[in-house]
Design a protein around this motif. Structure first.
Motif, PDB file in Angstrom:
ATOM      1  N   UNK A 138       0.857  -1.028  -0.080  1.00 35.75           N
ATOM      2  CA  UNK A 138       0.123   0.459   0.240  1.00 35.75           C
ATOM      3  C   UNK A 138       0.558   1.048  -0.128  1.00 35.75           C
ATOM      4  N   UNK A 139       2.100   1.431   0.772  1.00 29.72           N
ATOM      5  CA  UNK A 139       3.060   2.750   0.819  1.00 29.72           C
ATOM      6  C   UNK A 139       3.388   2.633  -0.190  1.00 29.72           C
ATOM      7  N   UNK A 140       3.947   1.586  -0.904  1.00 34.88           N
ATOM      8  CA  UNK A 140       4.258   1.623  -2.747  1.00 34.88           C
ATOM      9  C   UNK A 140       3.682   2.819  -3.455  1.00 34.88           C
ATOM     10  N   UNK A 141       2.368   1.876  -3.124  1.00 33.90           N
ATOM     11  CA  UNK A 141       1.281   1.938  -4.452  1.00 33.90           C
ATOM     12  C   UNK A 141       0.766   3.815  -4.193  1.00 33.90           C
ATOM     13  N   UNK A 142       1.032   3.843  -2.712  1.00 31.31           N
ATOM     14  CA  UNK A 142       0.631   5.362  -2.749  1.00 31.31           C
ATOM     15  C   UNK A 142       1.110   7.063  -3.077  1.00 31.31           C
ATOM     16  N   UNK A 143       2.559   6.104  -2.900  1.00 32.39           N
ATOM     17  CA  UNK A 143       3.691   7.625  -3.380  1.00 32.39           C
ATOM     18  C   UNK A 143       3.246   8.271  -4.244  1.00 32.39           C
ATOM     19  N   UNK A 144       2.106   8.380  -5.325  1.00 33.77           N
ATOM     20  CA  UNK A 144       2.816   8.892  -6.780  1.00 33.77           C
ATOM     21  C   UNK A 144       0.982   9.630  -6.052  1.00 33.77           C
ATOM     22  N   UNK A 145       0.377   9.329  -5.393  1.00 24.22           N
ATOM     23  CA  UNK A 145      -0.849  10.309  -5.402  1.00 24.22           C
ATOM     24  C   UNK A 145      -0.250  10.718  -3.713  1.00 24.22           C
ATOM     25  N   UNK A 146       0.249  10.690  -3.564  1.00 24.75           N
ATOM     26  CA  UNK A 146       0.183  11.749  -2.177  1.00 24.75           C
ATOM     27  C   UNK A 146       0.350  13.220  -2.215  1.00 24.75           C
ATOM     28  N   UNK A 147       0.982  13.702  -3.135  1.00 28.29           N
ATOM     29  CA  UNK A 147       1.013  14.763  -3.550  1.00 28.29           C
ATOM     30  C   UNK A 147      -0.533  15.346  -3.724  1.00 28.29           C
TER      31      UNK A 147
END
Length: 358
Positions: A138-147
């Motif tokens: 989940x953490x790896x997937x979130x990376x692109x959307x955190x901004x």
């Protein structure tokens, strides 16, 4: 899912007020609840306090808990002669005060000016995961959307008496900590734990509580904790963060890892862009890597998690909330609008304290 919110403690006039120890003593007399979360807790400085929700699955329940937590915290603060304000940073020039705590004093001594100036308030979302490996996925997937999550929450346009030109200056101040910000993909829990161990071995983090990644495995709960957002001015915006994070987590579990993950150096530039302009300018599209109007990039996020939102019955609510944020603006836009109407630092804080309670 659950939410932790940090608030400024301010005088009725709107000035930051170092009264957290008193507020926490008063809160200790409140009825207790055996469920995880729900407590008022200390933060790094005496001018702030944190409150959390209990775990829940329903957005209406979460919204009720967020509003109740804000109301309870403000009621206790009033007993100490203060109020709470959901602002990512205080607009005033303020010499903030570290809480009377051995660990906090050691952080202050070790990290110097970064610790002395650290008076920021964030919104942390927790989502349950089956195990650490799923959490790292989940953490790896979130990376692109955190901004994009940061842009929606941005609520800190002022710092030490000045207009910063940023929608989220909190994120810039927070980024001074050595472990803060975007991370490279971990791949699995073993790699994640190895990175944490190396950071602790280096001495640049006092303990695992100082692992300030944008998203991390919680040390307290079986959750992923997403820490990228400013505390939201409107309680519904805090719930929007939680619902989007849960939908991103559900989408991650259903999909394979990105075969070509974006480098952390690139992600940091996306985060800077989101902090600078929030929802009023351009954001970087996670699908193309190119700048697009913020509303279009937010729409990409909603499209990305469409199936997860349909499964929970939250799609219409999310679309309505996103439209509302884009129409009236995030907290930064609202603060700047009050400035344009003639509000000074104190008046901005007083208005924020009113909106904090909905």
């Amino acid at each position: 899912m659950g939410v932790e919110e940090e608030f400024l403690l301010v005088t009725p006039d709107g000035v930051p007020y170092a009264v957290a120890p008193t507020v926490l003593r008063l809160a200790a007399d409140l009825p207790s609840d055996p469920r995880p979360g729900g407590d008022l807790e200390k933060e790094f400085k005496q001018e702030q306090v944190e409150v959390s929700t209990h775990p829940c699955t329903d957005l209406d329940d979460l919204l009720a808990q967020v509003r109740d937590g804000r109301a309870r915290t403000d009621a206790v603060a009033r007993q100490a002669g203060a109020r709470i304000a959901a602002m990512g940073t205080a607009p005033h020039v303020v010499e903030s005060t570290v809480i009377p705590d051995r660990r906090a004093n050691e952080i202050r001594a070790r990290f110097g000016q970064t610790a002395r100036e650290q008076l920021t308030c964030g919104c942390h979302v927790h989502v349950a995961v089956a195990d650490d490996d799923e959490g790292v996925h989940v953490i790896d997937h979130l990376r692109a959307w955190n901004a994009v999550l940061l842009a929606l929450s941005a609520n800190s346009p002022s710092w030490l008496g000045s207009a910063t030109g940023y929608a989220s200056y909190r994120s810039q101040v927070w980024g001074r900590w050595p472990t803060a910000g975007a991370t490279a993909p971990f791949g699995d829990a073993a790699t994640y734990r190895a990175v944490i161990a190396e950071l602790l071995r280096s001495g640049t983090a006092l303990d695992d509580g100082m692992i300030y990644f944008d998203a991390r495995l919680s040390a307290r709960y079986p959750t992923v904790e997403v820490r990228v957002a400013d505390v939201c001015l409107d309680p519904q915006d805090a719930v929007l963060q939680a619902v989007l994070v849960r939908a991103l987590a559900e989408t991650a579990v259903r999909t394979d890892p990105d075969p070509a993950p974006v480098r952390a150096e690139i992600l940091r530039s996306w985060t800077w862009r989101a902090a600078r302009s929030g929802t009023t300018g351009e954001l970087v599209s996670p699908t193309t890597g190119e700048p697009r109007p913020a509303a279009d990039v937010v729409a990409e996020l909603v499209d990305h998690v469409h199936d997860a939102l349909v499964a929970t019955g939250e799609l219409d609510w999310v679309r309505a909330r996103v439209a509302d944020v884009l129409r009236r603006g995030n907290g930064a836009v609202q603060q700047l609008a009050w400035r344009a109407e003639g509000a000074d630092d104190d008046a901005v804080v007083r208005r924020a304290a009113d909106v904090t309670l909905g």
